[in-house]
Write a protein that holds these residues in place. Structure first.
Motif, short mmCIF file in Angstrom:
data_model
loop_
_atom_site.label_atom_id
_atom_site.label_comp_id
_atom_site.label_asym_id
_atom_site.label_seq_id
_atom_site.Cartn_x
_atom_site.Cartn_y
_atom_site.Cartn_z
N LYS A 1 -11.56 -35.79 -46.54
CA LYS A 1 -11.22 -35.12 -45.29
C LYS A 1 -10.99 -36.13 -44.17
CE LYS A 1 -14.03 -31.42 -44.44
NZ LYS A 1 -15.31 -30.65 -44.56
N LEU B 1 -13.30 -38.18 -42.82
CA LEU B 1 -14.42 -38.29 -41.89
C LEU B 1 -14.91 -39.74 -41.86
CD1 LEU B 1 -16.41 -35.12 -43.03
CD2 LEU B 1 -14.53 -35.30 -41.41
N ARG C 1 -20.32 -39.97 -40.22
CA ARG C 1 -20.31 -38.52 -40.31
C ARG C 1 -20.57 -38.08 -41.75
NH1 ARG C 1 -18.31 -34.97 -36.46
NH2 ARG C 1 -18.35 -32.87 -37.30
N ARG D 1 -23.95 -35.94 -41.79
CA ARG D 1 -23.72 -34.52 -41.85
C ARG D 1 -23.64 -34.01 -43.30
NH1 ARG D 1 -22.37 -30.12 -38.95
NH2 ARG D 1 -20.74 -28.86 -39.88
N ASP E 1 -17.47 -23.93 -41.28
CA ASP E 1 -17.63 -25.23 -40.63
C ASP E 1 -17.05 -26.37 -41.45
OD1 ASP E 1 -18.85 -23.78 -38.74
OD2 ASP E 1 -20.76 -24.85 -38.75
N GLN E 2 -17.03 -26.19 -42.77
CA GLN E 2 -16.44 -27.24 -43.60
C GLN E 2 -14.93 -27.31 -43.36
OE1 GLN E 2 -17.98 -28.10 -47.45
NE2 GLN E 2 -19.57 -26.53 -47.33
N ILE E 3 -14.33 -26.15 -43.08
CA ILE E 3 -12.90 -26.15 -42.76
C ILE E 3 -12.69 -26.64 -41.33
CG2 ILE E 3 -10.82 -24.72 -42.60
CD1 ILE E 3 -12.27 -22.73 -44.48
N GLU F 1 -14.39 -28.50 -39.50
CA GLU F 1 -14.71 -29.91 -39.28
C GLU F 1 -13.44 -30.79 -39.29
OE1 GLU F 1 -17.12 -31.64 -42.35
OE2 GLU F 1 -18.13 -32.92 -40.89
N VAL F 2 -12.52 -30.49 -40.22
CA VAL F 2 -11.29 -31.29 -40.31
C VAL F 2 -10.52 -31.21 -39.00
CG1 VAL F 2 -9.33 -31.78 -41.78
CG2 VAL F 2 -11.21 -30.43 -42.69
N VAL G 1 -11.72 -30.42 -36.03
CA VAL G 1 -12.47 -31.06 -34.95
C VAL G 1 -12.24 -32.57 -35.00
CG1 VAL G 1 -14.79 -31.57 -34.09
CG2 VAL G 1 -14.20 -29.26 -34.82
#
Lengths: 307, 332
Positions: free
Chosen positions: A212, A214, A218, A222, B114-116, B118-119, B121
């Motif tokens: 993703k 990150l 993170r 997380r 939130d997993q979606i 997050e990308v 954000v």
């Protein structure tokens, strides 16, 4: 989550009841009694003593009386500390043991988890080997070696902390006992965190997190850290109970008036009420700590909440 | 393959190698591929052929001990050896990937929404509020039923197919130009497989996105891909249009793969034709053509000289003796 919590809490009382009942009868299986000394007492005096403490009654009657006392917080009189009730002994010692115990566990978490995480992230580097080497020492060196060593270094050579003793309101007396108590716990936590984090970092969902885009921080905080803390939490439940009820070794080395010595002394002296009192306290704290660990578990991993 | 096409992803001479205590492992050897916008390339091969390794290398997701050589350019920008920060900005935004095992590919302790979100954000600087609203739309586009409720559910409350749809929603959140799907349906029921594939197809068409579909299932390739690359022992042995490859495979391995597929129109009692032997171990490279120990017709030349990829009948084939429908094509 609420249902899960209530389920866990409702199990505590019956468990405690079983622990107390089993201990009460098992202690009596041990040969001898509180008034057997090297000099044998005249039989009539011994009989009087036993009658005074109710030990002449049938065991079941004694059990009933003990349980009734517990309901109102009365642990009975100590057989060896003649002028004290067990309630008084525990009330005096437990705050000290609890204070250094809780501080030690807190310190162990604050130091152990970051150390373990660092070792995992810097796997097979000097910092990893350094931290793991320290952890092996922390686990292998017993408190009766570490404690006097600390007292020698910080108390005598450097002179920055008192060697031993205790005065209420003087926290400097507690520093060395807390560190000594925390050291093996830090070592365990660091090892557990490292191992479990390494596994989680290889998992598919961490790969997803990296896919993703990150940042490594993170991904670590997380996505990876929370699942990685599960083994640490299951270790910390019983470990906390063990540490906060007082350590015989650490309290003896540093001359602290805690409860650490009572369980062992009480058992040797056949001081039935003192042993029982400590078992009740130890059992209750263990159950409480496991309860907290269970609830933390549910927070760390939502799958646990469903059975 | 016209020169006018705009390539989204160009892979050139990509190699992946691991130095292990037991010797070197060559997972991917000298692979070159081009994928154009709106195009789907099927990457086919047996387990261990290097399909996933090649594309994990493109994503920069290989283990730290992997040695990657060659080039991979996303719309002209070099990915291999790029600054990690720059690579992170592309990953999950312009270049996305979904994985084989949806059961373990989502974080167990974070709600799906939130997993979606997050990308969005991280890449689009959205507030969590906006991002969650967007996540709902993405779930709906991924045809997740009851999407609003799913947002606050944990992955373990969802079925495998639903989880793969969530993975797709995550991958598509930032409108990537290139999606890599690594065996996206292998772990799913057949009926769910078909749904996921048609979803991928539709999303690809709608967004003009390029898709690299890694699979060992030629049926999946036939349904979705425009181009195919067949990998064997870390190398491309044949590549070309899906029509050409499935109809007239030039490489004996491609032909054998096609023969080994169960056919619904074949008699029930007809035995499946399996390819004999095992793929070579990446630890012990084979001299000559890597397929020769399993090839029905492997003259001595195949055991000593490795065939290079060359253009035959509008496809690229690495074989000294390619199969051909026109007898004249056999050139020696």
């Amino acid at each position: 989550m609420l249902r899960y919590a209530l389920q866990r809490i409702s199990g505590v009382i019956p468990t405690l009841f079983v622990i107390i009942t089993a201990s009460f009868f098992i202690i009596r299986l041990a040969p001898g009694g509180p008034f057997d000394e090297e000099q044998t007492l005249p039989p009539e005096i011994k009989a009087n003593l036993e009658a005074a403490y109710g030990l002449d009654q049938p065991l079941l009657v004694q059990y009933g009386r003990y349980m009734r006392g517990l309901l109102v917080g009365d642990f009975g009189p100590s057989f060896k500390f003649k002028d004290f009730s067990v309630t008084e002994l525990i009330a005096q010692g437990l705050p000290i043991s609890l204070t250094i115990g809780l501080a030690a566990v807190l310190l162990a978490m604050l130091v152990g988890i970051p150390l373990g995480a660092l070792a995992a992230l810097r796997r097979n580097t000097a910092s990893d080997y350094g931290i793991m080497g320290f952890a092996v020492l922390g686990i292998a060196l017993p408190g009766f070696v570490i404690g006097p060593l600390f007292a020698l270094i910080f108390g005598l050579y450097l002179g920055v902390l008192p060697v031993a003793g205790y005065e209420s309101g003087q926290p400097q007396y507690l520093v060395l006992p807390i560190v000594t108590l925390a050291l093996p716990v830090i070592a365990y936590i660091a090892r557990l965190t490292r191992g479990s984090l390494l596994e989680v970092l290889r998992s598919n969902f961490v790969r997803t997190a990296r896919a993703k885009g990150l940042s490594p921080m993170r991904v670590l905080f997380r996505h990876a850290l929370r699942p990685a803390l599960l083994p640490v939490v299951s270790y910390l439940g019983p470990a906390t109970a063990f540490v906060v009820t007082g350590s015989l070794v650490v309290e003896s080395v540093f001359g602290l008036p805690g409860t650490g010595r009572y369980l062992v002394q009480g058992a040797i002296n056949r001081d039935y009420t003192l042993v029982m009192g400590m078992i009740v306290v130890y059992g209750a704290i263990t159950l409480l700590c496991n309860l907290i660990a269970d609830l933390l578990y549910g927070w760390l991993d939502p799958r646990v909440r469903y059975e | 393959m016209t020169s006018a096409r705009s390539n989204v992803l160009e892979i050139e001479s990509l190699s992946v190698r691991y130095e292990t205590p037991d010797g070197a492992v060559q997972a991917v050897a000298d692979i070159s591929l081009e994928i154009a916008a709106g195009e789907c390339i099927g990457v086919v091969g047996e387990s261990g052929a290097g399909k996933s390794q090649a594309f994990l290398a493109v994503m920069g997701l290989l283990a730290p001990n992997a040695q990657v050589a060659g080039d991979a350019r996303l719309r002209g920008r070099e990915l291999l050896g790029a600054d990690p920060r720059a690579l992170r900005d592309l990953r999950g935004a312009e270049l996305a990937m979904i994985f084989q095992d949806p059961m373990t590919s989502l974080a167990p302790h974070i709600v799906v929404g939130d997993q979606i979100a997050e990308v969005l954000v991280v890449h689009k600087n959205m507030s969590w509020r906006e991002a969650r609203a967007q996540a709902l739309q993405l779930l709906e586009q991924a045809q997740v039923t009851d999407a609003a409720r799913r947002l606050t559910q944990y992955p373990h409350e969802l079925s495998g197919g639903m989880r793969q749809r969530v993975m797709i929603a995550i991958a598509l959140a930032c409108d990537p130009v290139m999606l890599i799907a690594d065996e996206p349906t292998t772990a799913l029921d057949v009926s769910v497989q078909a749904q996921i594939l048609s979803l991928l197809k539709r999303l690809m068409r709608e967004r003009g996105m390029a898709l690299a579909l890694i699979t060992h299932d030629l049926g999946v390739v036939a349904g979705l891909a425009d181009q195919v690359a067949v990998l064997y022992a870390g190398r491309i042995v044949e590549s070309g249009s899906v029509r050409k490859l499935l109809k007239n495979p030039s490489h004996p391995y491609t032909a054998a793969l096609l023969r080994s597929m169960p056919r619904i129109d074949a008699p029930v009692d007809e035995p499946l034709v399996a390819i004999g032997g095992q793929p070579p171990s990446p630890r012990q490279p084979i001299a000559g053509c890597p397929f020769h120990p399993r090839c029905a017709a492997a003259p001595s030349r195949c055991t000593t000289e490795r065939p290079e990829l060359r253009r035959i009948d509008g496809a690229q084939v690495a074989c000294h003796f390619p199969r051909s429908n026109s007898a004249s094509a056999i050139t020696l």
